[in-house]
Design an enzyme around this catalytic site. Structure first.
Site, short mmCIF file in Angstrom:
data_model
loop_
_atom_site.label_atom_id
_atom_site.label_comp_id
_atom_site.label_asym_id
_atom_site.label_seq_id
_atom_site.Cartn_x
_atom_site.Cartn_y
_atom_site.Cartn_z
N LYS A 85 0.84 -1.20 0.00
CA LYS A 85 0.00 0.00 0.00
C LYS A 85 0.88 1.25 0.00
O LYS A 85 1.92 1.28 0.66
CB LYS A 85 -0.90 -0.03 1.23
CG LYS A 85 -2.01 1.01 1.24
CD LYS A 85 -2.86 0.84 2.51
CE LYS A 85 -4.03 1.82 2.54
NZ LYS A 85 -4.85 1.64 3.76
N SER A 160 -9.69 1.35 2.73
CA SER A 160 -8.82 2.13 1.86
C SER A 160 -7.73 1.31 1.18
O SER A 160 -7.13 1.79 0.22
CB SER A 160 -8.18 3.24 2.67
OG SER A 160 -7.35 2.68 3.67
N SER A 184 -9.80 -1.03 7.06
CA SER A 184 -9.28 -0.77 5.71
C SER A 184 -8.55 -1.93 5.04
O SER A 184 -8.21 -1.83 3.86
CB SER A 184 -8.35 0.45 5.73
OG SER A 184 -9.11 1.63 5.67
#
Lengths: 518, 303
Positions: A85, A160, A184
């Site tokens: 990420k 996310s 997330s």
């Protein structure tokens, strides 16, 4: 082992093949990039990656190959391509947090989790798309365009950590790192039909994870299977002197694959599988014995409200039946303060964010918009042009609740309620319950653009956010499909009891077999 | 005229750099005089993702200073963030202590009255914090240069009670405090190197009154004579202001409220209270100074 099977190989399979000399790190890197190309991970299609550099990755793989030849032990992730990420600091590839304010920013240091991944032989092949500064539940808040769900390109992958979940679901890497502040990793894992783990707060060092809400943030792992997630977590967990909140609790071996379990047989590759919603994951065979003897699984009534979608409820009931058939006891329990979690979270997280994001001021790095009208004007234009609407909303909310005169009414009260929510979990786990089972999300993936009301979007995290507030570990495992979209079930255990969490998740995965993806 | 009827009521805050080899929350050197921005790292530059780790030595020295001033060491003290924007404050907040400081209570004996009674200045609290960097406004025309070598240097702030009644007492208090800190070897207390700064809170009242007047804060003074001069000047200014308000009150009834910021000496970096937000820093665990460790400090310095 054949590279043809790449999209179905678990991380353990790749690592053992590479360590045995049956496959090379270079082959694995190429297979990963080829898969990304074939499935359309690029900006105009699934938009999974923000940064990748095949040449650099191949170079890294080549030097690993040389070390392998000199008989060095490369580690439990030898030659495994991993996606990361974009809010976790990496050397080599930029770290932008999906934000314009950090466009082009390359960190001069690396996160501890990344250093550990590399030390275990992993190859970081890409940085994945995300909601800006991890604020969102759909990856639509990225400044660089939304990521699409590999199971249905009309839908969001969740967020996310949407890019990380999509990378794994699309078969590009068996493992990806994500981060959690309120669900997330687990929510996008559920939306993408993969496994997502949020470890106990303190289990993984946050050094190098760009802070959103420091008391809630934790690096998590997305895996094709429970074993991939376990392997990933095992390789990054443990005390780090650079993070005062990291725990020195011992990290047990989580991997089933470490027990000498043979790699499962895999069929012919099906590169189009993801496009049409079939899962290419190689699953472990169903166990022949009952494996949850003596385990008590709590079913909290607050997470199964009357309003819960009946499809999701039915899939959860099926999972609970499997637990029973494997010898577990399912007990009705209550976590009475959980319904307060969303309001509490949306006071605490923005409050911390408003402070954590103050460093993005245009002075030392990142975007600077300076029209020569003085310092205050520079701050204002840099931050208003650098941050997107959701980040701006949360900074404003957080600034408000921390302002003199409102602090006691909002922040302090929310902290007190947070403690009560954690107390509920503690009470359940000290009453003989080993694990809690809930749906991961109230709905499957929704179409891109379908949710415009921020509060409605926040409710996506209704079942996941409590684990962050309480600091306990939780995992989302695929439990079936509705309208051909994946549905996830969540297993929550007590602080630092990831071992039981993985044990229950392994059993569920094995018991459901292909049914988890049908 | 009020100048004859009023006396000053002063409390002082002394910020002292602790004598540590490295900064408060990272491993960077605290050496004075290094080229700009050399003593920096991801943590004190506030790069994305970097975290602070508390320097135990700083806590040790802070504890020693507190014991030397007769303070009570609080078994639990908590770091918090003071949020405000300024270019030489890299994180956008200063790590400091508010509700739960390292130590509370204590006093400094500054002399004796003619009758032989002790003149003691009370210490309200002693807390730990980090310094900001340095803004250099006069080096490059039209631009401000930032040097972050100082950013994150460990400080203690020693806050006195409003017990000081004259600029001479203020000077005596500061000089005594400096001596004590020098003797305890917790700081170089060097004015030139910026390891000591003083803020003064001053108001005026007619002796015998118990209600404090509206105070002014005079900040960032780096010499004791500057403190004495500033207090005298501020006493004059506040008295003159009271006179003019009283005259106006007779004439009109409009009251002009004095500005809380002393314009001549300094500006307030952190703006008004509504813009300065404070909350406990979750990045750091609570700092627990065990009784045993504070006792061992005491033993060491009594022997």
């Amino acid at each position: 082992m054949s590279v043809e099977n790449f999209t179905m190989l678990g991380a353990a399979d790749i690592a053992s093949a590479v360590r045995a000399g049956d496959a090379s790190p270079t082959e694995m890197v190429r297979a990963s990039f080829n898969r990304a190309r074939d499935i359309g991970a690029g900006h105009d299609e699934l938009n999974i990656f923000l940064h990748s550099d095949q040449e650099a990755s191949e170079h890294e793989a080549k030097s690993m190959q040389e070390r392998l030849q000199s008989a060095a032990d490369i580690g439990i992730l030898a030659g495994v391509p991993v996606a990361v990420k974009d809010n976790i600091a990496t050397l080599g590839l930029p770290t932008t947090c999906g934000s314009k304010i950090l466009a082009g920013y390359v960190s001069p240091y690396e996160a501890t989790a990344i250093t550990r991944l590399r030390a275990n032989g992993a190859l970081v092949v890409a940085k994945t798309n995300m909601d800006e500064f991890a604020m969102g539940s759909s990856t639509e808040n990225s400044a660089f365009g939304p990521t699409r769900n590999p199971h249905d390109v009309r839908c969001v992958p969740g967020g996310s950590s949407g890019g990380s979940a999509a990378a794994v679901a699309a078969g590009i890497t068996p493992i990806a790192l994500g981060s959690e502040t309120g669900g997330s990793v687990r929510q996008p894992a559920a939306f993408c039909g993969v496994v997502g783990v949020k470890p106990t707060y303190g289990r993984v060092s946050r050094y190098g994870l760009v802070a959103f809400a420091s008391s809630l943030d934790q690096i998590g792992v997305v895996g094709r299977t429970v074993d991939d997630a376990a392997l990933g977590l095992e390789s990054i967990a443990g005390f780090d002197k650079m993070d005062s909140t990291s725990s020195d609790a011992e990290v047990p071996v989580y991997r089933l694959s470490a027990l000498g379990k043979p790699a499962p047989e895999v069929g012919a590759p099906d590169t189009e599988a993801m496009r049409i919603g079939r899962n290419p994951v190689a699953l472990p065979p169903p166990p022949s014995a009952k494996t949850l003897e003596g385990i008590v699984i709590g079913k909290p009534r607050e997470y199964f409200p009357d309003t819960l979608d009946t499809n999701i409820k039915d899939l959860c009931e099926r999972a609970l039946d499997r637990f029973r058939s494997m010898g577990a006891t399912v007990r009705d329990i209550s976590l009475p303060r959980s319904p307060l979690a969303i309001p509490v979270y949306y006071i605490l997280a923005p409050a911390e964010a408003s402070s954590n994001l103050a460093r993005f001021d245009g002075v030392r790095y990142g975007l600077r918009v300076d029209s020569g009208k003085g310092l205050k004007a520079m701050y204002e234009s840099t931050r208003s042009q650098g941050f997107g609407p959701e980040v701006t909303r949360r900074i404003l909310l957080g600034t408000y609740v921390l302002s003199a005169g409102y602090y006691d009414a909002y922040y302090k009260k929310a902290q007190a309620v947070r403690t009560l929510i954690a107390d509920d979990f503690r009470a359940v786990f000290t009453s003989g319950v080993n694990a809690i089972f809930t749906p991961t999300t109230p709905t499957p993936a929704f179409p891109v653009g379908a949710i415009s009301d921020p509060y409605e979007m926040y409710l996506n995290d209704i079942f996941t956010v409590t684990a962050n507030l309480a600091g306990v570990p939780a995992i989302s495992v695929p439990i079936g499909r509705m309208r051909r979209l994946p549905v996830g079930g969540q297993v929550i255990t007590a602080h630092f009891d990831e071992y039981t969490m993985f044990r229950v998740a392994y059993a569920l995965e094995a018991s459901l077999g292909q049914e988890a993806h049908q | 005229m009020s100048r004859e009827r009023y006396e000053m009521v002063v409390g002082l805050e002394m910020h002292v750099q602790l004598k540590t080899r490295t900064k408060a929350f990272c491993g960077c050197s605290t050496d004075f005089g290094a080229p700009p921005n050399v003593n920096t790292c991801p943590t004190c530059l506030a790069l994305p993702g970097a975290l602070p780790v508390l320097n135990e030595r700083a806590v040790e020295l802070g504890t020693r200073a507190a014991l030397g001033l007769g303070c009570t060491i609080n078994p639990t003290s908590v770091f918090a963030r003071k949020n405000y924007f300024y270019p030489d404050l890299p994180k956008g907040y200063q790590i400091s202590q508010f509700d739960q400081p390292l130590a509370s209570g204590g006093s400094v004996l500054i002399g004796r009255t003619e009758k032989g009674a002790d003149i003691k200045i009370g210490i309200t609290r002693l807390h730990m914090e980090e310094d900001a960097g340095k803004s250099i406004h006069d080096r490059y025309p039209g631009a401000t240069a930032i040097d972050l070598n100082r950013a994150g240097v460990p400080l203690i702030e020693i806050v006195s009670e409003p017990d000081i009644r004259s600029s001479a007492d203020a000077g005596a208090y500061l000089r005594t405090l400096k001596q004590i800190l020098q003797y305890l070897d917790v700081s170089d207390v060097s004015m030139e190197e910026g390891s000591l700064r003083v803020d003064a809170n001053i108001s005026v009242w007619p002796p015998g009154q118990t209600k404090l007047g509206t105070k002014t804060e005079v900040k960032y003074m780096n010499s004791f004579s500057a403190v004495e001069r500033a207090l005298e000047a501020e006493l004059e200014r506040q008295c003159a202001l009271i006179d003019s308000v009283e005259q106006k009150r007779e004439a009109t009834t409009t009251v002009i409220f004095p500005s809380p910021i002393f314009g001549r000496c300094c500006w307030n970096r952190s703006g008004s209270t509504t813009h300065t937000r404070i909350f406990p820093s979750s990045r750091m665990r609570e700092k627990r100074v065990s009784l045993r460790s504070s006792e061992s400090h005491r033993a060491k310095w009594n022997s």
